[in-house]
Design a protein around this motif. Sequence first.
Motif, short mmCIF file in Angstrom:
data_model
loop_
_atom_site.label_atom_id
_atom_site.label_comp_id
_atom_site.label_asym_id
_atom_site.label_seq_id
_atom_site.Cartn_x
_atom_site.Cartn_y
_atom_site.Cartn_z
N ARG A 136 0.84 -1.19 0.00
CA ARG A 136 0.00 0.00 0.00
C ARG A 136 0.88 1.24 0.00
N LEU A 137 0.31 2.33 -0.52
CA LEU A 137 0.98 3.62 -0.53
C LEU A 137 0.64 4.40 0.73
N GLN A 138 1.56 5.24 1.16
CA GLN A 138 1.35 6.09 2.33
C GLN A 138 1.90 7.47 2.02
N ARG A 139 1.01 8.45 2.02
CA ARG A 139 1.43 9.83 1.80
C ARG A 139 1.46 10.59 3.11
N ARG A 140 2.37 11.52 3.23
CA ARG A 140 2.56 12.25 4.47
C ARG A 140 1.26 12.95 4.89
N SER A 141 0.95 12.82 6.18
CA SER A 141 -0.21 13.49 6.78
C SER A 141 -1.55 12.99 6.22
N ARG A 142 -1.56 11.82 5.61
CA ARG A 142 -2.80 11.25 5.11
C ARG A 142 -2.91 9.81 5.56
N ALA A 143 -4.13 9.32 5.66
CA ALA A 143 -4.33 7.91 6.00
C ALA A 143 -3.77 7.04 4.90
N PRO A 144 -3.31 5.83 5.23
CA PRO A 144 -2.77 4.95 4.20
C PRO A 144 -3.82 4.62 3.15
N ASP A 145 -3.36 4.42 1.91
CA ASP A 145 -4.25 3.96 0.86
C ASP A 145 -4.71 2.54 1.14
N GLN A 146 -5.76 2.11 0.46
CA GLN A 146 -6.21 0.73 0.58
C GLN A 146 -5.14 -0.23 0.07
N PRO A 147 -4.95 -1.34 0.74
CA PRO A 147 -3.92 -2.28 0.28
C PRO A 147 -4.25 -2.86 -1.09
N PHE A 148 -3.22 -3.27 -1.79
CA PHE A 148 -3.38 -3.96 -3.06
C PHE A 148 -2.70 -5.33 -2.96
N ALA A 149 -3.04 -6.20 -3.88
CA ALA A 149 -2.43 -7.53 -3.93
C ALA A 149 -2.19 -7.91 -5.38
N VAL A 150 -1.04 -8.48 -5.66
CA VAL A 150 -0.64 -8.89 -7.01
C VAL A 150 -0.12 -10.32 -6.93
N GLU A 151 -0.57 -11.16 -7.84
CA GLU A 151 -0.11 -12.54 -7.88
C GLU A 151 1.29 -12.62 -8.49
N TRP A 152 2.08 -13.55 -8.00
CA TRP A 152 3.38 -13.82 -8.62
C TRP A 152 3.18 -14.48 -9.99
N PRO A 153 4.07 -14.20 -10.94
CA PRO A 153 4.04 -14.97 -12.19
C PRO A 153 4.26 -16.45 -11.90
N THR A 154 3.60 -17.31 -12.64
CA THR A 154 3.75 -18.75 -12.41
C THR A 154 5.13 -19.20 -12.84
N ARG A 155 5.75 -20.02 -12.03
CA ARG A 155 7.10 -20.49 -12.33
C ARG A 155 7.13 -21.38 -13.56
N GLU A 156 6.05 -22.12 -13.79
CA GLU A 156 6.04 -23.08 -14.90
C GLU A 156 5.98 -22.38 -16.25
N ASP A 157 5.26 -21.27 -16.32
CA ASP A 157 5.00 -20.62 -17.60
C ASP A 157 5.93 -19.46 -17.91
N GLU A 158 6.48 -18.82 -16.88
CA GLU A 158 7.23 -17.61 -17.12
C GLU A 158 8.49 -17.57 -16.27
N SER A 159 9.56 -17.07 -16.86
CA SER A 159 10.80 -16.90 -16.11
C SER A 159 11.58 -15.76 -16.75
N GLY A 160 12.61 -15.28 -16.04
CA GLY A 160 13.45 -14.24 -16.59
C GLY A 160 12.70 -12.97 -16.91
N ARG A 161 13.01 -12.39 -18.08
CA ARG A 161 12.43 -11.11 -18.48
C ARG A 161 10.91 -11.18 -18.56
N GLN A 162 10.38 -12.29 -19.04
CA GLN A 162 8.92 -12.41 -19.18
C GLN A 162 8.24 -12.30 -17.82
N ALA A 163 8.82 -12.92 -16.79
CA ALA A 163 8.24 -12.84 -15.45
C ALA A 163 8.32 -11.41 -14.91
N VAL A 164 9.43 -10.74 -15.15
CA VAL A 164 9.56 -9.35 -14.70
C VAL A 164 8.54 -8.47 -15.41
#
Length: 284
Positions: A15-43
């Motif tokens: 989550r983002l936090q700006r000075r003198s403000r309440a924190p933003d709502q959290p976010f969630a992101v899935e990791w790239p699957t190890r079987e299908d993607e690696s290296g530059r594609q995963a990044v």
Amino acid sequence: MNCYIDAGNSRIKGRLQRRSRAPDQPFAVEWPTREDESGRQAVDRLADGLDPHLADEKKRRPRQIAVASVVDEERREQLEAALERLCPEARVRWLGVPRKCCNVRVGYPDHHALGVDRFCAMIEAHARADKHPVVVINAGTAITLDLLDAQGNHVGGLILPGVRAQLAGLRQLAPGLSDALDAVPGIKPAQAAETVDTVTRDLGVATDTATGLALGQGWMLGATLNQMLALWTERLAPGGGQVRVFLSGGDADRLEGLIDPAFAVRVEPDLVLAGIARLARARR
């Protein structure tokens, strides 16, 4: 603007936090699957997933990023590369576990061996516990339980396979259960489906494999959690004292219904992220 990131084995939360403000709502992101993607594609995929979350409404990027990571070197490198691409001017700080910080002292002889996510959850729980003993349950890929006495001393902890890890282990070692595992309805309080007769329901057992798997998992986790909470309450708060129980992690809602209401569990979905921010701001 700061950003706080919890890089877990299942997901990246932040989550983002700006000075003198309440924190933003959290976010969630899935990791790239190890079987299908690696290296530059995963990044590339990871950067695409993080991109909309690492900017505010004016497209400004964070200048400070604090990361608590429990992942392996490959995934750490992927995250480093994605953050460098998206926030090239940011200072990225990878948090470690100190021997003592924020009034919490680690109980491990080698404090570096304790997961940083567990430490962050403990320091935040201790800050909210009003000088009571604390049990922190973090229900993620693994289910961790940590105890703090009223003075903030980490007494120790337990590690159990998480909800999905248990089912994944059965799928791997007992492939004949695959169809039933696909139909598992999820952990329920220990009660069988309404379609079975009263005797079966009252005994908390099932008459089909998928429900049997769900109830078996529920009975096992419920019995473990309630037995340990009863023991720890007796030892850490004798004479009717209170122990504060904090429940966090992606499967917190599933576990909440398995714990005896007498323990007054507080579900705090963002406990680790709040602890990451607390640790990042702390003066050693």
